[in-house]
Scaffold this motif. Sequence first.
Motif, PDB file in Angstrom:
ATOM      1  N   LYS A 123      10.094  -3.291  -4.527  1.00 25.31           N
ATOM      2  CA  LYS A 123      10.539  -4.494  -5.253  1.00 25.31           C
ATOM      3  C   LYS A 123       9.411  -5.289  -5.877  1.00 25.31           C
ATOM      4  N   ASN A 124       8.371  -5.589  -5.064  1.00 23.69           N
ATOM      5  CA  ASN A 124       7.327  -6.517  -5.513  1.00 23.69           C
ATOM      6  C   ASN A 124       5.961  -5.852  -5.560  1.00 23.69           C
ATOM      7  N   GLY A 125       5.047  -6.499  -6.266  1.00 20.59           N
ATOM      8  CA  GLY A 125       3.703  -5.969  -6.360  1.00 20.59           C
ATOM      9  C   GLY A 125       3.052  -5.802  -4.999  1.00 20.59           C
ATOM     10  N   THR A 126       3.320  -6.754  -4.101  1.00 18.35           N
ATOM     11  CA  THR A 126       2.740  -6.662  -2.762  1.00 18.35           C
ATOM     12  C   THR A 126       3.224  -5.401  -2.044  1.00 18.35           C
ATOM     13  N   ASP A 127       4.498  -5.070  -2.223  1.00 16.32           N
ATOM     14  CA  ASP A 127       5.012  -3.817  -1.636  1.00 16.32           C
ATOM     15  C   ASP A 127       4.172  -2.644  -2.146  1.00 16.32           C
ATOM     16  N   ALA A 128       3.910  -2.659  -3.447  1.00 10.55           N
ATOM     17  CA  ALA A 128       3.246  -1.507  -4.072  1.00 10.55           C
ATOM     18  C   ALA A 128       1.784  -1.396  -3.638  1.00 10.55           C
ATOM     19  N   THR A 129       1.053  -2.523  -3.618  1.00 14.74           N
ATOM     20  CA  THR A 129      -0.357  -2.433  -3.218  1.00 14.74           C
ATOM     21  C   THR A 129      -0.452  -2.044  -1.734  1.00 14.74           C
ATOM     22  N   THR A 130       0.449  -2.615  -0.927  1.00 14.95           N
ATOM     23  CA  THR A 130       0.429  -2.300   0.507  1.00 14.95           C
ATOM     24  C   THR A 130       0.773  -0.827   0.732  1.00 14.95           C
ATOM     25  N   ALA A 151     -10.252 -11.108  -5.185  1.00 15.22           N
ATOM     26  CA  ALA A 151      -9.194 -10.496  -6.005  1.00 15.22           C
ATOM     27  C   ALA A 151      -7.845 -10.737  -5.347  1.00 15.22           C
ATOM     28  N   TYR A 152      -6.813 -10.837  -6.166  1.00 15.02           N
ATOM     29  CA  TYR A 152      -5.459 -11.029  -5.638  1.00 15.02           C
ATOM     30  C   TYR A 152      -4.714  -9.701  -5.667  1.00 15.02           C
ATOM     31  N   HIS A 153      -4.262  -9.262  -4.494  1.00 14.56           N
ATOM     32  CA  HIS A 153      -3.464  -8.031  -4.442  1.00 14.56           C
ATOM     33  C   HIS A 153      -2.099  -8.280  -3.818  1.00 14.56           C
ATOM     34  N   GLY A 154      -1.740  -9.548  -3.603  1.00  9.06           N
ATOM     35  CA  GLY A 154      -0.425  -9.864  -3.074  1.00  9.06           C
ATOM     36  C   GLY A 154      -0.479 -10.864  -1.947  1.00  9.06           C
ATOM     37  N   ALA A 155       0.675 -11.037  -1.295  1.00 10.79           N
ATOM     38  CA  ALA A 155       0.833 -12.133  -0.340  1.00 10.79           C
ATOM     39  C   ALA A 155       1.095 -11.653   1.085  1.00 10.79           C
ATOM     40  N   LYS A 205     -11.352  -8.195 -13.960  1.00  3.70           N
ATOM     41  CA  LYS A 205     -11.432  -9.250 -12.940  1.00  3.70           C
ATOM     42  C   LYS A 205     -10.601 -10.437 -13.426  1.00  3.70           C
ATOM     43  N   HIS A 206      -9.399 -10.575 -12.837  1.00  4.86           N
ATOM     44  CA  HIS A 206      -8.493 -11.619 -13.327  1.00  4.86           C
ATOM     45  C   HIS A 206      -8.185 -12.651 -12.244  1.00  4.86           C
ATOM     46  N   ASP A 207      -9.207 -12.994 -11.452  1.00  4.54           N
ATOM     47  CA  ASP A 207      -9.025 -14.005 -10.401  1.00  4.54           C
ATOM     48  C   ASP A 207      -8.612 -15.344 -11.025  1.00  4.54           C
ATOM     49  N   LEU A 236      -5.738   1.797  -8.197  1.00  6.14           N
ATOM     50  CA  LEU A 236      -5.780   0.815  -9.287  1.00  6.14           C
ATOM     51  C   LEU A 236      -4.586  -0.125  -9.140  1.00  6.14           C
ATOM     52  N   ASP A 237      -4.877  -1.409  -8.967  1.00  8.21           N
ATOM     53  CA  ASP A 237      -3.806  -2.403  -8.863  1.00  8.21           C
ATOM     54  C   ASP A 237      -3.433  -2.844 -10.286  1.00  8.21           C
ATOM     55  N   ASP A 238      -2.444  -2.145 -10.852  1.00  8.94           N
ATOM     56  CA  ASP A 238      -2.006  -2.421 -12.226  1.00  8.94           C
ATOM     57  C   ASP A 238      -0.787  -3.352 -12.241  1.00  8.94           C
ATOM     58  N   VAL A 239      -0.591  -4.090 -11.143  1.00  5.52           N
ATOM     59  CA  VAL A 239       0.596  -4.953 -11.046  1.00  5.52           C
ATOM     60  C   VAL A 239       0.625  -5.983 -12.176  1.00  5.52           C
ATOM     61  N   ARG A 240      -0.511  -6.624 -12.442  1.00  4.92           N
ATOM     62  CA  ARG A 240      -0.515  -7.693 -13.439  1.00  4.92           C
ATOM     63  C   ARG A 240      -0.705  -7.157 -14.867  1.00  4.92           C
ATOM     64  N   CYS A 241      -1.522  -6.116 -15.006  1.00  8.00           N
ATOM     65  CA  CYS A 241      -1.883  -5.642 -16.350  1.00  8.00           C
ATOM     66  C   CYS A 241      -0.977  -4.536 -16.866  1.00  8.00           C
ATOM     67  N   TRP A 263       2.277  -0.899  -9.361  1.00  8.99           N
ATOM     68  CA  TRP A 263       2.904  -1.478 -10.550  1.00  8.99           C
ATOM     69  C   TRP A 263       4.021  -2.419 -10.126  1.00  8.99           C
ATOM     70  N   SER A 264       4.262  -3.415 -10.954  1.00  5.45           N
ATOM     71  CA  SER A 264       5.479  -4.233 -10.786  1.00  5.45           C
ATOM     72  C   SER A 264       5.622  -5.052 -12.058  1.00  5.45           C
ATOM     73  N   LYS A 265       5.715  -6.353 -11.923  1.00  6.79           N
ATOM     74  CA  LYS A 265       5.780  -7.297 -13.039  1.00  6.79           C
ATOM     75  C   LYS A 265       6.484  -6.745 -14.277  1.00  6.79           C
ATOM     76  N   ALA A 266       5.722  -6.203 -15.255  1.00  8.13           N
ATOM     77  CA  ALA A 266       6.314  -5.941 -16.571  1.00  8.13           C
ATOM     78  C   ALA A 266       7.132  -4.662 -16.653  1.00  8.13           C
TER      79      ALA A 266
HETATM   80  C1  LIG Z   1      -2.984  -7.912  -9.443  1.00  5.94           C
HETATM   81  C2  LIG Z   1      -1.800  -8.262  -8.599  1.00  5.94           C
HETATM   82  N1  LIG Z   1      -1.519  -7.503  -7.537  1.00  5.94           N
HETATM   83  C3  LIG Z   1      -0.465  -7.769  -6.743  1.00  5.94           C
HETATM   84  C4  LIG Z   1       0.337  -8.852  -6.995  1.00  5.94           C
HETATM   85  C5  LIG Z   1       1.497  -9.140  -6.069  1.00  5.94           C
HETATM   86  O1  LIG Z   1       2.691  -8.972  -6.750  1.00  5.94           O
HETATM   87  P1  LIG Z   1       4.021  -9.673  -6.217  1.00  5.94           P
HETATM   88  O2  LIG Z   1       3.835 -11.141  -6.398  1.00  5.94           O
HETATM   89  O3  LIG Z   1       5.090  -9.112  -7.075  1.00  5.94           O
HETATM   90  O4  LIG Z   1       4.167  -9.281  -4.785  1.00  5.94           O
HETATM   91  C6  LIG Z   1       0.091  -9.664  -8.091  1.00  5.94           C
HETATM   92  C7  LIG Z   1       0.928 -10.842  -8.377  1.00  5.94           C
HETATM   93  O5  LIG Z   1       0.566 -11.715  -9.108  1.00  5.94           O
HETATM   94  C8  LIG Z   1      -1.023  -9.370  -8.905  1.00  5.94           C
HETATM   95  O6  LIG Z   1      -1.313 -10.132  -9.969  1.00  5.94           O
END
Ligand SMILES: Cc1ncc(COP(=O)(O)O)c(C=O)c1O
Length: 416
Positions: A123-130, A151-155, A205-207, A236-241, A263-266
């Motif tokens: 469902k979410n980017g955090t699921d995917a990176t984890t 770097a942000y990889h999720g919550a 780097k999109h901090d 590669l964390d392509d969630v945002r890009c 991947w997620s977002k777009a």
């Molecule tokens: C690079 C990156 N990875 C992971 C996430 C986490 O995605 P989500 O908020 O859908 O769990 C985000 C969310 O902003 C992100 O920008």
Amino acid sequence: MTERHPTRAAGPQDQRLRERAGAVIPGGMYGHQSASSLPSAFPQFMRGGRGARIWDVDGNEYVDLMCSYGPVVLGHQHPRVEQAAAAQAALGDCQNGPGPVMVDLAELLVQTVDHADWAMFAKNGTDATTMCCTIARAQTGRQKILAAAGAYHGAAPWCTPRPAGVTPQDRANLGYYAYNDLASVQRAAAEAGGDLAAIVVSPFKHDAGYDQELVDPAFARGLRALCDAVGAALILDDVRCGFRLHLGSSWEPIGVSPDLSAWSKAIANGHPLAAVLGGDAFRDGARQVFVTGSFWFSAVPMAAAIATITALREERAVEAIKRSGAELRDGILAQARAWELPVSYTGPDAMPYLSFAGDADRELAGLFAAAALRGGVYLHPRHNWFVSAALTGDDIARTLEATDQAFAAVRKHLGQ
Ligand SMILES: Cc1ncc(COP(=O)(O)O)c(C=O)c1O
């Protein structure tokens, strides 16, 4: 951020909703969409959107430069995406098994993204990176993961930027490096020794809150070589890009293939979906892990993703985003020069970040964003913006009018 130069507060409907939310939602709102750290004029609650325009609950209209913090890439309510979602919804969404669209979408992603031989969904980017980390560990039998500091990889506890509720054990198998600094990765990898499962990296780097830094291709190649040498996964964390910079993995233009990508977002133009893509070398690890969720196999977001990826290709959306992004950059930088305001405009044109020289507490950025909002443009003072393919010439003209007024407000604040 406290706003030292309040403009108007958000509208009456928004205020009423905030009051009600304060009683029944902890903090009134939480997470990245909390308006509590934005200038007070920013609405918390939104009514809807179409194309590049959005409306808050008080009926104010804005050109949208945040795109729901990334999920919207073709514009809100894109007709082909919404038709595909509605057609699937009429059949079924959450069922005892996935729809045929799951296989269709996996095939489409494998065709679209060079490094992918298979796809899994969440469902979410955090699921995917984890999941990428879990798969890398399952495949390699190792524990340590390296990520860029800040770097942000999720919550989830392993990666959330806030320490509340996180234990040292949650981070016990993580090491950190500095983005674009290969020597720092080599040091962290040496510390991990024979226990290095993966290196996680974002396309650039999109901090949030800092000037953005594009990837040095030599750094990306160095990560690839290091992972190959030690038998670790490059994630590669392509969630945002993902699908904003390129219709494929964001590192395809520089010729570096990850083993796994998140991947997620777009990918479904605002419908809730995430994906992990991987190469054959990590297929076994992916097969071994148990990952799932009640809503992960819902068919509607998958139908939306197929329509999104098809529309991205047929409507040449990435090129449109690049063109609009370049127009915005040129216009905004010309305005900053005309107002004699030293700014940095960093990141790719599709995901720019504006900062003012010497604005350590982001006071000027807040003033600018609040003034742009008054002028009818929704952009963010401390996070990269997102340019969608839906921006028209009118939207860009309105944006540039608003940013010109916003620079005027900053100039007035600083004195002539
Ligand atoms: C690079 C990156 N990875 C992971 C996430 C986490 O995605 P989500 O908020 O859908 O769990 C985000 C969310 O902003 C992100 O920008």
